[in-house]
Design an enzyme around this catalytic site. Structure first.
Site, PDB file in Angstrom:
ATOM      1  N   LYS A   1       0.833  -1.213   0.000  1.00 35.81           N
ATOM      2  CA  LYS A   1       0.000   0.000   0.000  1.00 35.81           C
ATOM      3  C   LYS A   1       0.867   1.263   0.000  1.00 35.81           C
ATOM      4  CE  LYS A   1      -2.026  -1.211   3.914  1.00 35.81           C
ATOM      5  NZ  LYS A   1      -1.431  -2.522   4.147  1.00 35.81           N
TER       6      LYS A   1
ATOM      7  N   ARG B   1     -10.368   0.294   8.105  1.00 36.70           N
ATOM      8  CA  ARG B   1      -9.886  -1.060   8.362  1.00 36.70           C
ATOM      9  C   ARG B   1     -10.979  -1.967   8.909  1.00 36.70           C
ATOM     10  NH1 ARG B   1      -4.156   0.284   8.646  1.00 36.70           N
ATOM     11  NH2 ARG B   1      -3.003  -1.648   8.873  1.00 36.70           N
TER      12      ARG B   1
ATOM     13  N   ARG C   1      11.784  -5.113   4.912  1.00 34.64           N
ATOM     14  CA  ARG C   1      11.497  -3.694   4.638  1.00 34.64           C
ATOM     15  C   ARG C   1      12.431  -2.769   5.411  1.00 34.64           C
ATOM     16  NH1 ARG C   1       5.550  -1.586   5.277  1.00 34.64           N
ATOM     17  NH2 ARG C   1       5.728  -2.636   7.277  1.00 34.64           N
TER      18      ARG C   1
ATOM     19  N   ARG D   1      10.824  -0.755  11.101  1.00 34.69           N
ATOM     20  CA  ARG D   1       9.716  -0.447  11.993  1.00 34.69           C
ATOM     21  C   ARG D   1       9.658  -1.419  13.157  1.00 34.69           C
ATOM     22  NH1 ARG D   1       4.494   0.475   8.202  1.00 34.69           N
ATOM     23  NH2 ARG D   1       3.617  -0.994   9.687  1.00 34.69           N
TER      24      ARG D   1
ATOM     25  N   ARG E   1      -1.105  -8.856  12.879  1.00 30.40           N
ATOM     26  CA  ARG E   1      -1.679  -7.897  11.910  1.00 30.40           C
ATOM     27  C   ARG E   1      -2.431  -8.644  10.813  1.00 30.40           C
ATOM     28  NH1 ARG E   1       3.932  -5.384  10.964  1.00 30.40           N
ATOM     29  NH2 ARG E   1       3.145  -4.294   9.134  1.00 30.40           N
TER      30      ARG E   1
END
Ligand code: AP5
Length: 223
Positions: free
Chosen positions: A14, A89, A128, A163, A174
């Protein structure tokens, strides 16, 4: 330009797609995850609570997210089209969002689902790296997305970081939250005839091309 809502599992792309569309077409990019991380960085009581929930991969209470979003939507750059990355969400958030849109006299626009298998998310999340300076997104497991110099942003020379929720435990939480609470939105928006699906399993250029084709078909004429 039409406003866009991106719905996808954690790590599906996203933020990457939002950055690519924003660079090319000047959309405003609104990531509720980023808005909440900014609030968390204040380090006050509310900030610490948000940080803890984000690290565990739990949804932050609706009122907090809706209030941050409503403020952001009133900034001038949102008048020419914006991308909502990470909101709504839940169906309840979708209903709240419609009330906010009415109040601010804005359109819902187009909802895009990024499709990807769960197995691919592990490398996307654990590999990431993000830039502190310009929010560029890299991946150390993908040769096309690896920074030229380890730990340093190609675009601005900023320092890269990971993160606090980019680990397997938080991904699992998640992902389960996504299946349980966010996937029902696919049905919700299908019934409103504004939902489109894009394959996010290949390279980021492929994802961008599909979205550009879709927006052109819908009359947004992005070239
Ligand atoms: P948020 O920040 O929204 O995280 P997320 O939904 O888990 O999504 P990510 O940011 O992890 O992934 P992404 O899809 O943006 O992937 P990216 O482009 O970076 O939310 C975090 C937390 O905040 C939540 O858990 C919750 O606590 C809270 N929160 C946020 N919104 C909330 C709300 N509305 N209500 C309540 N709480 C809320 O890409 C991932 C990796 O893959 C990168 O390394 C990238 O380089 C690579 N990649 C991307 N696209 C491609 C591609 N097409 N091909 C190959 N590699 C790719």
């Amino acid at each position: 330009m039409k406003n866009l809502i991106l719905i996808a599992a954690p790590g599906a792309g996203k933020g990457t797609l939002s950055n690519d569309l924003t660079d090319k077409y000047n959309y405003a990019h609104i990531s509720t995850g980023d808005l909440l991380r900014e609030a968390a960085s204040k380090g006050d009581e509310l900030g610490n609570m948000i940080h803890e929930m984000q690290t565990k991969g739990e949804l932050v209470p609706d009122e907090i997210v809706a209030s941050a979003l409503k403020n952001r939507l009133q900034e001038e750059d949102c008048n020419n089209g914006y991308i909502l990355d990470g909101y709504p969400r839940t169906v309840k958030q979708a209903e709240t969002y419609e009330e906010i849109l009415k109040e601010l006299n804005k359109d819902l626009g187009v909802v895009i689902v990024l499709d990807i298998e769960k197995e691919q998310l592990i490398k996307r999340i654990t590999g990431r790296r993000l830039c502190h300076g310009c929010d560029a997104i890299y991946n150390i497991y993908d040769p096309k997305l690896t920074p030229k110099h380890e730990g340093i942003c190609d675009k601005c020379g900023g320092e890269l970081y990971q993160r606090s929720d980019d680990n397997l435990e938080s991904l699992e939480s998640r992902y389960n939250t996504y299946l349980e609470k966010t996937q029902p939105l696919i049905d919700y928006y299908s019934k409103k005839n504004c939902l489109y699906r894009v394959d996010s399993s290949l390279g980021k250029e492929h994802t961008l091309e599909q979205v550009e084709d879709l927006l052109n078909k819908l009359g947004d004429n992005v070239d």
